[in-house]
Write a protein that holds these residues in place. Structure first.
Motif, PDB file in Angstrom:
ATOM      1  N   HIS A 343      10.662  19.773 -11.880  1.00 25.12           N
ATOM      2  CA  HIS A 343      10.683  19.442 -10.597  1.00 25.12           C
ATOM      3  C   HIS A 343      10.118  17.841 -10.455  1.00 25.12           C
ATOM      4  O   HIS A 343       9.063  17.737 -10.793  1.00 25.12           O
ATOM      5  CB  HIS A 343      10.147  20.080  -9.575  1.00 25.12           C
ATOM      6  CG  HIS A 343      10.737  19.771  -8.250  1.00 25.12           C
ATOM      7  ND1 HIS A 343       9.613  18.782  -7.472  1.00 25.12           N
ATOM      8  CD2 HIS A 343      11.645  19.620  -7.396  1.00 25.12           C
ATOM      9  CE1 HIS A 343      10.221  18.621  -6.213  1.00 25.12           C
ATOM     10  NE2 HIS A 343      11.423  19.160  -6.140  1.00 25.12           N
ATOM     11  N   PHE A 344      11.287  17.033 -10.567  1.00 23.05           N
ATOM     12  CA  PHE A 344      10.911  15.332 -10.333  1.00 23.05           C
ATOM     13  C   PHE A 344      11.108  14.857  -9.252  1.00 23.05           C
ATOM     14  O   PHE A 344      12.329  15.169  -8.410  1.00 23.05           O
ATOM     15  CB  PHE A 344      11.813  14.600 -11.497  1.00 23.05           C
ATOM     16  CG  PHE A 344      11.595  13.416 -11.571  1.00 23.05           C
ATOM     17  CD1 PHE A 344      10.576  12.833 -11.940  1.00 23.05           C
ATOM     18  CD2 PHE A 344      12.546  12.408 -10.990  1.00 23.05           C
ATOM     19  CE1 PHE A 344      10.406  11.318 -11.824  1.00 23.05           C
ATOM     20  CE2 PHE A 344      12.567  11.246 -10.926  1.00 23.05           C
ATOM     21  CZ  PHE A 344      11.323  10.735 -11.602  1.00 23.05           C
ATOM     22  N   SER A 345       9.990  14.024  -8.450  1.00 23.81           N
ATOM     23  CA  SER A 345      10.268  13.369  -7.575  1.00 23.81           C
ATOM     24  C   SER A 345       9.677  11.947  -7.544  1.00 23.81           C
ATOM     25  O   SER A 345       8.858  11.685  -8.253  1.00 23.81           O
ATOM     26  CB  SER A 345       9.501  14.132  -6.259  1.00 23.81           C
ATOM     27  OG  SER A 345       8.046  14.098  -6.443  1.00 23.81           O
ATOM     28  N   CYS A 346      10.176  10.790  -6.728  1.00 22.49           N
ATOM     29  CA  CYS A 346       9.748   9.552  -6.801  1.00 22.49           C
ATOM     30  C   CYS A 346       9.888   8.940  -5.550  1.00 22.49           C
ATOM     31  O   CYS A 346      10.745   8.958  -4.861  1.00 22.49           O
ATOM     32  CB  CYS A 346      10.588   8.665  -7.721  1.00 22.49           C
ATOM     33  SG  CYS A 346      10.322   7.033  -7.960  1.00 22.49           S
ATOM     34  N   CYS A 347       8.435   8.513  -5.012  1.00 23.66           N
ATOM     35  CA  CYS A 347       8.464   7.731  -3.536  1.00 23.66           C
ATOM     36  C   CYS A 347       7.635   6.645  -4.156  1.00 23.66           C
ATOM     37  O   CYS A 347       6.492   6.608  -4.197  1.00 23.66           O
ATOM     38  CB  CYS A 347       7.684   8.758  -2.969  1.00 23.66           C
ATOM     39  SG  CYS A 347       7.602   8.333  -1.200  1.00 23.66           S
ATOM     40  N   MET A 348       8.417   5.416  -3.666  1.00 24.91           N
ATOM     41  CA  MET A 348       7.737   4.032  -3.943  1.00 24.91           C
ATOM     42  C   MET A 348       7.625   3.425  -2.738  1.00 24.91           C
ATOM     43  O   MET A 348       8.743   3.085  -1.988  1.00 24.91           O
ATOM     44  CB  MET A 348       8.690   3.372  -4.787  1.00 24.91           C
ATOM     45  CG  MET A 348       8.924   3.998  -6.079  1.00 24.91           C
ATOM     46  SD  MET A 348       7.297   4.255  -7.175  1.00 24.91           S
ATOM     47  CE  MET A 348       6.873   2.769  -7.410  1.00 24.91           C
ATOM     48  N   GLU A 349       6.580   2.743  -2.420  1.00 20.39           N
ATOM     49  CA  GLU A 349       6.519   1.824  -1.090  1.00 20.39           C
ATOM     50  C   GLU A 349       7.338   0.515  -1.506  1.00 20.39           C
ATOM     51  O   GLU A 349       7.327   0.153  -2.711  1.00 20.39           O
ATOM     52  CB  GLU A 349       5.024   1.399  -0.877  1.00 20.39           C
ATOM     53  CG  GLU A 349       4.324   2.675  -0.183  1.00 20.39           C
ATOM     54  CD  GLU A 349       2.828   2.231   0.074  1.00 20.39           C
ATOM     55  OE1 GLU A 349       2.506   0.866   0.149  1.00 20.39           O
ATOM     56  OE2 GLU A 349       2.249   2.889   0.553  1.00 20.39           O
ATOM     57  N   GLU A 350       7.952  -0.100  -0.531  1.00 19.61           N
ATOM     58  CA  GLU A 350       8.667  -1.164  -0.707  1.00 19.61           C
ATOM     59  C   GLU A 350       7.723  -2.707  -1.484  1.00 19.61           C
ATOM     60  O   GLU A 350       6.811  -2.947  -0.767  1.00 19.61           O
ATOM     61  CB  GLU A 350       9.241  -1.968   0.654  1.00 19.61           C
ATOM     62  CG  GLU A 350      10.234  -3.028   0.344  1.00 19.61           C
ATOM     63  CD  GLU A 350      11.061  -3.374   1.352  1.00 19.61           C
ATOM     64  OE1 GLU A 350      11.511  -4.510   1.557  1.00 19.61           O
ATOM     65  OE2 GLU A 350      10.823  -2.636   2.661  1.00 19.61           O
ATOM     66  N   ALA A 351       8.272  -3.130  -2.569  1.00 19.44           N
ATOM     67  CA  ALA A 351       7.249  -4.211  -3.238  1.00 19.44           C
ATOM     68  C   ALA A 351       8.548  -5.001  -4.330  1.00 19.44           C
ATOM     69  O   ALA A 351       9.354  -4.204  -4.645  1.00 19.44           O
ATOM     70  CB  ALA A 351       6.350  -3.550  -3.811  1.00 19.44           C
ATOM     71  N   VAL A 352       8.213  -6.299  -4.082  1.00 18.78           N
ATOM     72  CA  VAL A 352       9.002  -7.342  -5.270  1.00 18.78           C
ATOM     73  C   VAL A 352       7.776  -7.857  -6.148  1.00 18.78           C
ATOM     74  O   VAL A 352       7.072  -8.433  -5.660  1.00 18.78           O
ATOM     75  CB  VAL A 352       9.907  -8.123  -4.713  1.00 18.78           C
ATOM     76  CG1 VAL A 352      10.466  -8.730  -5.632  1.00 18.78           C
ATOM     77  CG2 VAL A 352      10.789  -7.595  -3.714  1.00 18.78           C
ATOM     78  N   ILE A 353       7.838  -7.195  -7.476  1.00 15.55           N
ATOM     79  CA  ILE A 353       6.760  -7.670  -8.229  1.00 15.55           C
ATOM     80  C   ILE A 353       7.389  -8.452  -9.620  1.00 15.55           C
ATOM     81  O   ILE A 353       8.308  -7.965 -10.067  1.00 15.55           O
ATOM     82  CB  ILE A 353       5.715  -6.378  -8.750  1.00 15.55           C
ATOM     83  CG1 ILE A 353       5.153  -5.931  -7.256  1.00 15.55           C
ATOM     84  CG2 ILE A 353       4.889  -6.930  -9.518  1.00 15.55           C
ATOM     85  CD1 ILE A 353       4.462  -4.540  -7.568  1.00 15.55           C
ATOM     86  N   ALA A 354       6.595  -9.544  -9.913  1.00 16.92           N
ATOM     87  CA  ALA A 354       7.162 -10.157 -11.186  1.00 16.92           C
ATOM     88  C   ALA A 354       6.492  -9.486 -12.311  1.00 16.92           C
ATOM     89  O   ALA A 354       5.231  -9.498 -12.595  1.00 16.92           O
ATOM     90  CB  ALA A 354       6.711 -11.667 -11.123  1.00 16.92           C
ATOM     91  N   PHE A 355       7.487  -9.163 -13.292  1.00 14.66           N
ATOM     92  CA  PHE A 355       7.152  -8.534 -14.574  1.00 14.66           C
ATOM     93  C   PHE A 355       8.327  -8.534 -15.586  1.00 14.66           C
ATOM     94  O   PHE A 355       9.585  -8.931 -14.990  1.00 14.66           O
ATOM     95  CB  PHE A 355       6.382  -7.181 -14.551  1.00 14.66           C
ATOM     96  CG  PHE A 355       7.117  -6.178 -13.828  1.00 14.66           C
ATOM     97  CD1 PHE A 355       8.285  -5.646 -14.421  1.00 14.66           C
ATOM     98  CD2 PHE A 355       6.634  -5.565 -12.630  1.00 14.66           C
ATOM     99  CE1 PHE A 355       8.961  -4.801 -13.720  1.00 14.66           C
ATOM    100  CE2 PHE A 355       7.418  -4.661 -12.013  1.00 14.66           C
ATOM    101  CZ  PHE A 355       8.716  -4.277 -12.390  1.00 14.66           C
ATOM    102  N   ASP A 356       8.252  -8.375 -16.829  1.00  9.20           N
ATOM    103  CA  ASP A 356       9.298  -8.144 -17.591  1.00  9.20           C
ATOM    104  C   ASP A 356       9.754  -6.803 -17.590  1.00  9.20           C
ATOM    105  O   ASP A 356       9.105  -5.799 -17.922  1.00  9.20           O
ATOM    106  CB  ASP A 356       8.916  -8.491 -19.213  1.00  9.20           C
ATOM    107  CG  ASP A 356       9.826  -8.406 -19.996  1.00  9.20           C
ATOM    108  OD1 ASP A 356      10.696  -7.703 -20.082  1.00  9.20           O
ATOM    109  OD2 ASP A 356       9.994  -9.415 -20.800  1.00  9.20           O
ATOM    110  N   ALA A 357      10.949  -6.649 -16.885  1.00 16.19           N
ATOM    111  CA  ALA A 357      11.614  -5.315 -16.734  1.00 16.19           C
ATOM    112  C   ALA A 357      11.622  -4.300 -17.749  1.00 16.19           C
ATOM    113  O   ALA A 357      11.633  -3.078 -17.746  1.00 16.19           O
ATOM    114  CB  ALA A 357      12.651  -5.495 -15.723  1.00 16.19           C
TER     115      ALA A 357
END
Length: 469
Positions: A343-357
């Motif tokens: 069972h997989f779940s993903c919850c992310m707070e809003e953010a824009v971060i600089a990195f090598d995708a």
């Protein structure tokens, strides 16, 4: 010559030179002062004699020859100063003696260098002693004569000699006592240097824990402090080098072992195909083993190449939306996780971060895949992203079998696998977390692990000082 003796002899030389020069100047000044005083006294007495003779000659009157009158007056007159009879001599311009009550007789060469109104003096030495000879011009009734005065100054030379002898004795005593004091003080000062030298020798001999005592606040204390800091850094660097060498040795051993296992299988099954007659099913089985081990060798070589390349790679930082980024990852791994009953779940707070995708995608896919491998019969895998001050943290939790504490300190080492048989069975090579760690270092991010046997594992990736653009 040792530095201690340089200090000792330099100090003694400077002290001796300064004391000698000071003593010489003092004695010479005293000598000149006494001699000047005697010369001035001779001048004063000469003036007294002149005015006494001039007054007497004037009071005598008459037409008597001035030379005869001067001789008679000089013989009859008794000149005293402070109850001390003044002895003198009178000479004409040709150097002939007119009168003399002096105890010593000297040449009158000084007269030739005198002017009409100028007196002069010179030093005369005999076996009996030393004298100041003063000659002054004197005019009596229009005729020029010279008055001669003598001052015995033997005592001045005797006093100078005595002072020099005393100076030599004092210097000898000073050298003895000063030498002892300088020796002791130099020893005390050099004790810190000796301690540093011994500490240096001990460290050079391999005793990296050797340190020196730090006492006081002088330059030696500062030197000792800097020496200890240098020794701490040296010890730390040596241990790092030893640890690095050990890790390299373990790396080579692990790499050799990882190569040996699939190569043994490949060679064995290939030999069976070469030497034995087998059925089609057996041939297919052997070929399947050779293919599987070949793919594992390919995976191992590619991951090792990635690890080497990452050490010299520059990252291309691009502002990335975290929710969109993990939506892509969820789309990629969702089906496989569902197929295995996870069972997989993903919850992310809003953010824009600089990195090598692309590189960061490799990191999170590896971490998620490790969580998947830790759960054999299904379970839960959660991904969450949240702000923690200026840092953004991505947390990956699984409900797998977990790890012991001693494993956590080594899981980022190349080729380290907690359960080797299960890892190889699932296609692992022990390079995934090592690659992840290198990628995170390139971004100046950190990774931490929290795990307990039977309770699962939590992995936290901290993006330091992230900018929420």
């Amino acid at each position: 010559m040792k530095f201690f003796w340089k200090i000792f002899f330099t100090t003694m030389l400077i002290c001796t030179a300064c004391f000698s020069l000071g003593g010489y100047i003092l004695i010479d000044s005293n000598f000149n002062a006494l001699l000047k005083n005697e010369v001035e006294t001779a001048y004063d007495y000469g003036e007294i004699v002149y005015y006494s003779l001039a007054n007497e000659c004037k009071s005598e009157g008459g037409r008597e020859d001035i030379r005869q009158k001067l001789t008679r007056v000089a013989q009859s007159i008794d000149i005293n100063n402070m109850n001390q009879r003044i002895a003198f001599g009178v000479t004409d311009t040709g150097g002939g003696e007119v009168f003399s009550s002096l105890d010593q007789t000297f040449d009158k060469e000084l007269i030739a260098s005198l002017t009409k109104n100028e007196a002069g003096w010179t030093m005369k030495k005999t076996e009996a002693g030393a004298y100041v000879q003063l000659i002054r011009p004197a005019s009596f009734e229009g005729s020029t004569f010279y008055i001669e005065m003598l001052r015995e100054v033997t005592f001045i030379f005797d006093n100078q000699k005595s002072q020099y002898e005393t100076l030599l004795k004092v210097m000898a005593g000073m050298l003895l006592i000063g030498g002892m004091i300088t020796f002791v003080v130099s020893k005390l000062l050099m004790r810190r240097v000796v301690s540093l030298t011994r500490a240096t020798q001990d460290i050079a001999a391999g005793n990296l824990s050797r340190r020196v005592d730090m006492r006081g606040s002088d330059e030696f204390a500062a030197l000792s402090c800097n020496f200890n800091k240098m020794a701490d850094n040296l010890e730390e660097k040596i241990y790092e080098l030893e640890d690095s060498a050990q890790k390299k040795e373990l790396f080579v051993g692990a790499f050799s072992h990882e190569l040996k296992t699939p190569l043994t299988s490949v060679i064995g099954y290939a030999d069976m195909l070469r030497r034995k007659k087998m059925s089609a099913e057996q041939i297919h089985t052997c070929a399947q083993y050779i293919f599987a081990e070949g793919k594992r060798l390919e995976t191992l070589s590619m991951r090792l190449l990635n690890l080497i390349v990452l050490k010299n790679q520059e990252v291309n930082l691009i502002p990335t939306d975290m929710r969109t980024f993990f939506d892509e990852i969820s789309f990629m791994i969702g089906p496989q996780l569902a197929e295995e009953g996870i069972h997989f779940s993903c919850c992310m707070e809003e953010a824009v971060i600089a990195f090598d995708a692309e590189l960061m995608k490799t990191v999170f896919l590896n971490l998620i895949d490790n969580g998947r491998k830790a759960m054999e019969n299904g379970g839960k895998l959660q991904i969450s992203g949240r702000w923690n001050g200026d840092n953004y943290q991505v947390i990956i939790r699984d409900s797998g079998k977990g790890m012991e504490k001693q494993e956590l300190s080594r899981i980022k080492e190349a080729f380290y696998m907690g359960d080797k048989s299960r890892s190889r069975k699932q296609g692992g090579a022990g390079l995934g977390l090592a690659i992840c760690d290198e990628i995170l270092k390139l971004h100046d991010f950190t990774i931490t692990f929290d795990s307990a046997v039977g309770k699962g594992t939590s992995v936290t990736v901290t993006m330091k000082e992230a900018q929420n653009e």
